[in-house]
Design an enzyme around this catalytic site. Structure first.
Site, PDB file in Angstrom:
ATOM      1  N   ASN A 176      61.909 121.656  82.835  1.00 23.90           N
ATOM      2  CA  ASN A 176      62.995 122.059  83.746  1.00 23.90           C
ATOM      3  C   ASN A 176      63.078 121.203  85.017  1.00 23.90           C
ATOM      4  OD1 ASN A 176      60.596 123.308  84.591  1.00 23.90           O
ATOM      5  ND2 ASN A 176      61.735 124.836  85.729  1.00 23.90           N
ATOM      6  N   GLU A 180      50.514 127.999  85.611  1.00 22.30           N
ATOM      7  CA  GLU A 180      51.746 128.386  86.315  1.00 22.30           C
ATOM      8  C   GLU A 180      52.748 128.763  85.240  1.00 22.30           C
ATOM      9  OE1 GLU A 180      52.022 128.636  89.484  1.00 22.30           O
ATOM     10  OE2 GLU A 180      50.236 127.560  90.133  1.00 22.30           O
ATOM     11  N   CYS A 216      61.883 128.174  87.428  1.00 17.22           N
ATOM     12  CA  CYS A 216      61.028 129.353  87.279  1.00 17.22           C
ATOM     13  C   CYS A 216      61.192 130.307  88.462  1.00 17.22           C
ATOM     14  CB  CYS A 216      59.577 128.921  87.143  1.00 17.22           C
ATOM     15  SG  CYS A 216      59.078 127.794  88.456  1.00 17.22           S
ATOM     16  N   GLU A 221      48.529 126.420  93.055  1.00 18.97           N
ATOM     17  CA  GLU A 221      48.671 125.003  93.347  1.00 18.97           C
ATOM     18  C   GLU A 221      49.166 124.893  94.783  1.00 18.97           C
ATOM     19  OE1 GLU A 221      51.286 123.553  90.252  1.00 18.97           O
ATOM     20  OE2 GLU A 221      49.625 123.434  88.846  1.00 18.97           O
TER      21      GLU A 221
HETATM   22  P1  NDP Z   1      56.505 125.649  77.185  1.00 21.45           P
HETATM   23  O1  NDP Z   1      55.402 126.600  77.435  1.00 21.45           O
HETATM   24  O2  NDP Z   1      57.187 125.697  75.881  1.00 21.45           O
HETATM   25  O3  NDP Z   1      56.017 124.153  77.369  1.00 21.45           O
HETATM   26  C1  NDP Z   1      55.393 123.685  78.531  1.00 21.45           C
HETATM   27  C2  NDP Z   1      54.587 122.463  78.193  1.00 21.45           C
HETATM   28  O4  NDP Z   1      53.535 122.840  77.319  1.00 21.45           O
HETATM   29  C3  NDP Z   1      55.371 121.398  77.460  1.00 21.45           C
HETATM   30  O5  NDP Z   1      54.891 120.117  77.806  1.00 21.45           O
HETATM   31  C4  NDP Z   1      55.043 121.702  76.019  1.00 21.45           C
HETATM   32  O6  NDP Z   1      55.228 120.594  75.199  1.00 21.45           O
HETATM   33  C5  NDP Z   1      53.591 122.071  76.132  1.00 21.45           C
HETATM   34  N1  NDP Z   1      53.061 122.888  75.056  1.00 21.45           N
HETATM   35  C6  NDP Z   1      53.720 123.701  74.196  1.00 21.45           C
HETATM   36  N2  NDP Z   1      52.849 124.257  73.329  1.00 21.45           N
HETATM   37  C7  NDP Z   1      51.619 123.791  73.647  1.00 21.45           C
HETATM   38  C8  NDP Z   1      50.316 123.985  73.124  1.00 21.45           C
HETATM   39  N3  NDP Z   1      50.076 124.786  72.080  1.00 21.45           N
HETATM   40  N4  NDP Z   1      49.280 123.343  73.711  1.00 21.45           N
HETATM   41  C9  NDP Z   1      49.495 122.547  74.770  1.00 21.45           C
HETATM   42  N5  NDP Z   1      50.693 122.303  75.291  1.00 21.45           N
HETATM   43  C10 NDP Z   1      51.754 122.923  74.751  1.00 21.45           C
HETATM   44  O7  NDP Z   1      57.528 125.846  78.386  1.00 21.45           O
HETATM   45  P2  NDP Z   1      58.913 125.140  78.571  1.00 21.45           P
HETATM   46  O8  NDP Z   1      58.742 123.661  78.520  1.00 21.45           O
HETATM   47  O9  NDP Z   1      59.894 125.789  77.657  1.00 21.45           O
HETATM   48  O10 NDP Z   1      59.238 125.482  80.093  1.00 21.45           O
HETATM   49  C11 NDP Z   1      59.842 126.642  80.500  1.00 21.45           C
HETATM   50  C12 NDP Z   1      58.821 127.637  81.000  1.00 21.45           C
HETATM   51  O11 NDP Z   1      58.071 127.079  82.070  1.00 21.45           O
HETATM   52  C13 NDP Z   1      59.463 128.878  81.560  1.00 21.45           C
HETATM   53  O12 NDP Z   1      58.753 129.994  81.110  1.00 21.45           O
HETATM   54  C14 NDP Z   1      59.290 128.713  83.058  1.00 21.45           C
HETATM   55  O13 NDP Z   1      59.272 129.919  83.776  1.00 21.45           O
HETATM   56  C15 NDP Z   1      57.982 128.018  83.127  1.00 21.45           C
HETATM   57  N6  NDP Z   1      57.832 127.355  84.412  1.00 21.45           N
HETATM   58  C16 NDP Z   1      56.926 127.855  85.313  1.00 21.45           C
HETATM   59  C17 NDP Z   1      56.806 127.294  86.561  1.00 21.45           C
HETATM   60  C18 NDP Z   1      55.795 127.799  87.533  1.00 21.45           C
HETATM   61  O14 NDP Z   1      55.511 127.088  88.492  1.00 21.45           O
HETATM   62  N7  NDP Z   1      55.241 128.970  87.364  1.00 21.45           N
HETATM   63  C19 NDP Z   1      57.637 126.154  86.972  1.00 21.45           C
HETATM   64  C20 NDP Z   1      58.538 125.708  85.943  1.00 21.45           C
HETATM   65  C21 NDP Z   1      58.632 126.297  84.710  1.00 21.45           C
HETATM   66  P3  NDP Z   1      56.623 120.415  74.394  1.00 21.45           P
HETATM   67  O15 NDP Z   1      57.726 120.770  75.328  1.00 21.45           O
HETATM   68  O16 NDP Z   1      56.589 118.999  74.080  1.00 21.45           O
HETATM   69  O17 NDP Z   1      56.520 121.347  73.245  1.00 21.45           O
END
Ligand code: NDP
Length: 486
Positions: A158, A256, A290, A467
């Site tokens: 995002n 996070e 988020c 963080e």
């Molecule tokens: P995901 O959890 O799907 O993915 C996040 C990252 O983790 C991506 O790089 C993804 O790779 C990777 N990933 C997915 N599965 C695995 C695994 N089994 N092992 C290791 N890495 C993995 O989230 P999204 O990318 O869909 O992002 C949206 C989410 O992030 C929302 O829930 C949002 O709220 C949260 N978010 C939280 C923030 C915070 O600061 N708390 C800030 C921004 C977003 P790939 O995409 O290549 O599958």
């Protein structure tokens, strides 16, 4: 979908041991431009072997990087920051194309923040000190804070470079080396960052960027025995899996995760200021932040006025191609667009009334792009799925409340606890609500006003750890107490 026959399509490369290289398997998958729905580049489908190479390089670089003087490390990080600034136009255009976000947002928020992350942590490390605890005439304790080794950094799609650099910068500043993976959905600016690191003279192996899918490349980082700490930002379900996989290996974890943030509006607020900010906190980045306030709770005495004004202004928001002057660009991918639309259907079956939006938008000339109309829904109880589950798109619900107690009860009714906003001109109430709200962040009469020194993170299912500021330095170092008897 795997793709082998597109020789003219740009192939992104992994950044391992200071070099840009192809994945071991030589397999790639498609990278889509969400604004047009078309493939425009190819992403390395990295596997456990690529992660092993990257980790070995990071391990070799650790003694060199961690022993460098703080000033030398800082100089290199500041060089990276200045190259990000120099190339900000290219980076912003790339971020906008990869993610679908308005170019203006990428230019004013994402890329300046990526620059600021390197600058902030590159200078912060010069001012960081550890503690000492005197025992009077008997002894002195002091705390050594040492880098740990190879950090695994995984970030979502995002705010791609913004969040990627938010993890990498403090890890590097404290003397760790890094294996990082951006989301497969938005890999492009991470790829440009690898070129910047080469140009900035970052020693080989200090930062390694491996592209690929979460379950394959991401999981290989989580599970690698030579990566003792993981900084992850993403969804709560992925976070749960990571916590399970990392726990038996006793890895240090910073998670996070998701949010379902309340935006509480009291009748005594500055209505115009609240309205302008609420439009942003609802729909900035197509609602894919988020920290967006997706549950808007309004004191009943101004509910009708709020609804009329808000819906009218939401209808005026312009959805269109991210390169144009628009309020909302495209959402990040087709599956994500379909997920958001499915939640709007769920809201209807739960008895919600869609006051505006609720459908896909066809943008002339870009009919295959993933555009959604900003959507406002009312008439739903806080316990329903629409109000309990993270939709992460341009969808908000509005609901009235009658008292401060009821507002807090509604605000605190989800499993999440990332951010919150409160609008009131009553100072005492602002303090009370800020204290009692279950969230890592409470914005009073504002939203997304960020000071990089402050602790950032969530409570409950929104994450573990913090963080930001020196908290990040604490996470990326191991404290050791040294006790000296006089
Ligand atoms: P995901 O959890 O799907 O993915 C996040 C990252 O983790 C991506 O790089 C993804 O790779 C990777 N990933 C997915 N599965 C695995 C695994 N089994 N092992 C290791 N890495 C993995 O989230 P999204 O990318 O869909 O992002 C949206 C989410 O992030 C929302 O829930 C949002 O709220 C949260 N978010 C939280 C923030 C915070 O600061 N708390 C800030 C921004 C977003 P790939 O995409 O290549 O599958």
């Amino acid at each position: 979908m795997a793709c082998y026959f597109k020789p003219l399509m740009e192939k992104l490369q992994n950044y391992i041991d200071g070099k840009l290289i192809a994945p071991k398997s030589n397999e790639y998958f498609d990278n889509y431009d969400p604004a047009s729905g078309k493939v425009y580049s190819l992403i390395p489908d990295s596997s456990i072997e690529d992660v092993a190479l990257a980790t070995a390089a990071a391990k070799r670089a650790f003694p060199i990087w961690s022993k460098m003087s703080i000033q030398e490390r800082s100089d290199i990080m500041l060089k990276i920051a200045s190259l990000i600034e120099e190339r900000s136009e290219e980076l912003a255009a790339a971020e906008s194309r990869d993610n679908g976000k308005p170019l203006k947002l990428a230019s004013t928020v994402d890329i300046p923040r990526a620059q600021a992350n390197f600058h902030f942590y590159g200078t912060g490390i010069l001012h960081w000190a550890s503690e000492s605890h005197s025992m009077g005439d008997l002894a002195l304790n002091y705390t050594l804070r040492e880098p740990i080794g190879v950090a695994g950094c995984i970030s979502p799609w995002n705010l791609p470079l913004y969040l990627f650099s938010w993890k990498i910068a403090p890890a590097l500043a404290t003397g760790n080396t890094v294996v990082a993976k951006p989301s497969e959905v938005t890999p492009y600016t991470a790829y440009l960052l690898s070129k910047i690191c080469i140009d900035a003279g970052l020693p080989d192996g200090v930062l390694n960027i491996v592209h690929g899918t979460g379950p394959k490349a991401g999981a290989a980082i989580i599970e690698h025995d030579d990566i003792p700490m993981i900084s992850f930002t993403g969804g709560t379900t992925t976070g749960e899996w990571i916590a399970r996989a990392a726990a038996p290996k006793f890895k240090k974890l910073s998670l996070e995760l998701g949010g379902k943030n309340p935006n509480i509006i009291f009748a005594d607020c500055d209505f115009e200021e609240m309205m302008k900010t609420t439009l942003r906190s609802s729909f900035a980045n197509q609602g894919q932040i988020c920290l967006c306030g997706s549950r808007i709770l309004v004191e009943r005495s101004i509910y009708d006025r709020f609804r009329t004004e808000f819906v009218s202004r939401v209808k005026d928001l312009k959805v269109g191609h991210p390169s144009e002057q628009v309020n909302l660009g495209a959402v990040v991918s087709k599956p994500h667009m379909e997920k958001i639309l499915s939640y709007i259907e769920i809201a209807k079956t739960e008895g919600g009334t869609v006051l505006c939006g609720g459908e896909r938008v066809k943008v002339a000339g870009h009919e295959e792009g993933y555009y959604l109309a900003p959507t406002v829904i009312e008439g739903l109880d806080q316990s329903c799925r629409t109000n309990q589950e993270e939709i992460f798109g341009p969808v908000v619900t509005i609901a009235p409340f009658d008292s401060e107690e009821e507002a807090l009860e509604m605000a605190n009714s989800t499993k999440y606890g990332l951010a919150s906003s409160v609008w009131t001109s009553d100072l005492k109430r602002a303090h009370r609500v800020a204290k009692d709200i279950h969230a890592g962040i409470c914005w009073v009469n504002c939203w997304l006003l960020r000071d990089l020194r402050t602790p950032f993170g969530g409570v409950k299912s929104s994450g573990v750890g913090r963080e930001g500021g020196f908290e990040a330095f604490d996470f990326f170092t191991e404290p050791k107490n040294v006790c000296i008897r006089y």
